[in-house]
Motif scaffolding. Sequence first.
Motif, PDB file in Angstrom:
ATOM      1  N   ALA A   1      96.107  17.909 -44.594  1.00  0.00           N
ATOM      2  CA  ALA A   1      95.333  18.182 -45.803  1.00  0.00           C
ATOM      3  C   ALA A   1      94.054  18.949 -45.455  1.00  0.00           C
ATOM      4  N   LYS A   2      93.406  18.538 -44.354  1.00  0.00           N
ATOM      5  CA  LYS A   2      92.185  19.243 -43.938  1.00  0.00           C
ATOM      6  C   LYS A   2      92.514  20.673 -43.525  1.00  0.00           C
ATOM      7  N   ALA A   3      93.637  20.821 -42.756  1.00  0.00           N
ATOM      8  CA  ALA A   3      94.044  22.165 -42.337  1.00  0.00           C
ATOM      9  C   ALA A   3      94.383  23.026 -43.551  1.00  0.00           C
ATOM     10  N   GLU A   4      95.050  22.402 -44.559  1.00  0.00           N
ATOM     11  CA  GLU A   4      95.393  23.143 -45.779  1.00  0.00           C
ATOM     12  C   GLU A   4      94.137  23.569 -46.524  1.00  0.00           C
ATOM     13  N   SER A   5      93.153  22.639 -46.581  1.00  0.00           N
ATOM     14  CA  SER A   5      91.886  22.979 -47.229  1.00  0.00           C
ATOM     15  C   SER A   5      91.197  24.121 -46.497  1.00  0.00           C
ATOM     16  N   ASP A   6      91.187  24.027 -45.147  1.00  0.00           N
ATOM     17  CA  ASP A   6      90.589  25.113 -44.355  1.00  0.00           C
ATOM     18  C   ASP A   6      91.353  26.414 -44.570  1.00  0.00           C
ATOM     19  N   ARG A   7      92.721  26.299 -44.652  1.00  0.00           N
ATOM     20  CA  ARG A   7      93.533  27.505 -44.843  1.00  0.00           C
ATOM     21  C   ARG A   7      93.250  28.154 -46.190  1.00  0.00           C
ATOM     22  N   VAL A   8      93.121  27.292 -47.243  1.00  0.00           N
ATOM     23  CA  VAL A   8      92.835  27.820 -48.578  1.00  0.00           C
ATOM     24  C   VAL A   8      91.486  28.527 -48.583  1.00  0.00           C
TER      25      VAL A   8
ATOM     26  N   GLU B   1      89.909  29.781 -45.955  1.00  0.00           N
ATOM     27  CA  GLU B   1      90.018  31.008 -45.156  1.00  0.00           C
ATOM     28  C   GLU B   1      90.798  32.080 -45.912  1.00  0.00           C
ATOM     29  N   HIS B   2      91.874  31.638 -46.631  1.00  0.00           N
ATOM     30  CA  HIS B   2      92.678  32.596 -47.400  1.00  0.00           C
ATOM     31  C   HIS B   2      91.840  33.238 -48.498  1.00  0.00           C
ATOM     32  N   ALA B   3      91.008  32.406 -49.165  1.00  0.00           N
ATOM     33  CA  ALA B   3      90.150  32.955 -50.211  1.00  0.00           C
ATOM     34  C   ALA B   3      89.182  33.978 -49.623  1.00  0.00           C
ATOM     35  N   THR B   4      88.625  33.638 -48.438  1.00  0.00           N
ATOM     36  CA  THR B   4      87.701  34.571 -47.783  1.00  0.00           C
ATOM     37  C   THR B   4      88.418  35.857 -47.388  1.00  0.00           C
ATOM     38  N   LEU B   5      89.609  35.690 -46.751  1.00  0.00           N
ATOM     39  CA  LEU B   5      90.378  36.871 -46.343  1.00  0.00           C
ATOM     40  C   LEU B   5      90.801  37.699 -47.550  1.00  0.00           C
ATOM     41  N   LYS B   6      91.177  36.996 -48.649  1.00  0.00           N
ATOM     42  CA  LYS B   6      91.593  37.708 -49.853  1.00  0.00           C
ATOM     43  C   LYS B   6      90.441  38.538 -50.410  1.00  0.00           C
ATOM     44  N   LYS B   7      89.232  37.908 -50.449  1.00  0.00           N
ATOM     45  CA  LYS B   7      88.069  38.643 -50.953  1.00  0.00           C
ATOM     46  C   LYS B   7      87.764  39.832 -50.050  1.00  0.00           C
ATOM     47  N   ASN B   8      87.826  39.587 -48.716  1.00  0.00           N
ATOM     48  CA  ASN B   8      87.577  40.690 -47.785  1.00  0.00           C
ATOM     49  C   ASN B   8      88.606  41.800 -47.967  1.00  0.00           C
ATOM     50  N   ALA B   9      89.889  41.375 -48.164  1.00  0.00           N
ATOM     51  CA  ALA B   9      90.954  42.369 -48.361  1.00  0.00           C
ATOM     52  C   ALA B   9      90.746  43.139 -49.655  1.00  0.00           C
ATOM     53  N   GLU B  10      90.341  42.394 -50.728  1.00  0.00           N
ATOM     54  CA  GLU B  10      90.097  43.072 -52.007  1.00  0.00           C
ATOM     55  C   GLU B  10      88.935  44.051 -51.881  1.00  0.00           C
TER      56      GLU B  10
END
Length: 272
Positions: A121-128, A130-139
């Motif tokens: 759950a912690k890894a999933e939270s970290d992944r979400v 990180e994914h949000a950060t990467l998504k914003k960076n990608a956008e």
Amino acid sequence: MGAIRKKISELTPSTAFNGLWTIGVDALNRSVRVSLQYIADTIASLKSGVETAIGNADKAATRANTAAQNADKSRAAIEANEQTRQSNERDRLSNEQTRNGNETTRINNEKARKQAEQARAKAESDRVTEHATLKKNAEDATKAANDAANSVDASKKAAAEATKAANDAATNANNAATTANNSAKEADKQAGRAKEQANNPPKMGENGNWWRWDETAKKYVDTGVLAKGGVLYPSFIVDESDMHLIMYYQDQIAENQFVLDNETGHLKFIYQ
């Protein structure tokens, strides 16, 4: 007359008890007579009862033996069942110990699973995150790339339009140059022909016919036309100051025999 006495051995023997009697004493100590047939019947009845009792006893003994055998079998079966029960009980105790061990293992595994689930759950939270950060960076990167691409596209479009305009201008210039060169070549050719014709004008032959200059054979040839008044064929000169071709003629016939093709610039001769 006195009674006749006989010995017992002299008496007539009897083979049946019916009608025979004997004497005896009853329970009250009284003298009584007893029918031998009654005694025989009683003995027979007693014998039958004894035999029945013996038969019943034998049957009872047989049943008792059978019951004893069945009891032995039952006891043996009970003992075997008891041994089986004890063996099953030992197996149950062993299985219970195994179950307890498995339960302990299950509890430990459940604890490990909960810890792993918490870690997941912690890894999933970290992944979400990180994914949000990467998504914003990608956008942001995509927007920057799109802006750059739009700028490049605009530059490319302007360059393409400029290139097309330059190519069109170059093509038009080349076409104009080609046309000019072709026109100059054709003018030179026609000027050469005109000069050749001017240097070799039609003339009257010794046979009285008009003779004209053959450009291919490079000599005069007989036209078969009888020479008569006036100059039938015009003469040409090239004005070297402006390269104009000038035709001289003396009658209306020659004027109508030459036509200038406006498309090709060729001077056509119409033979009459």
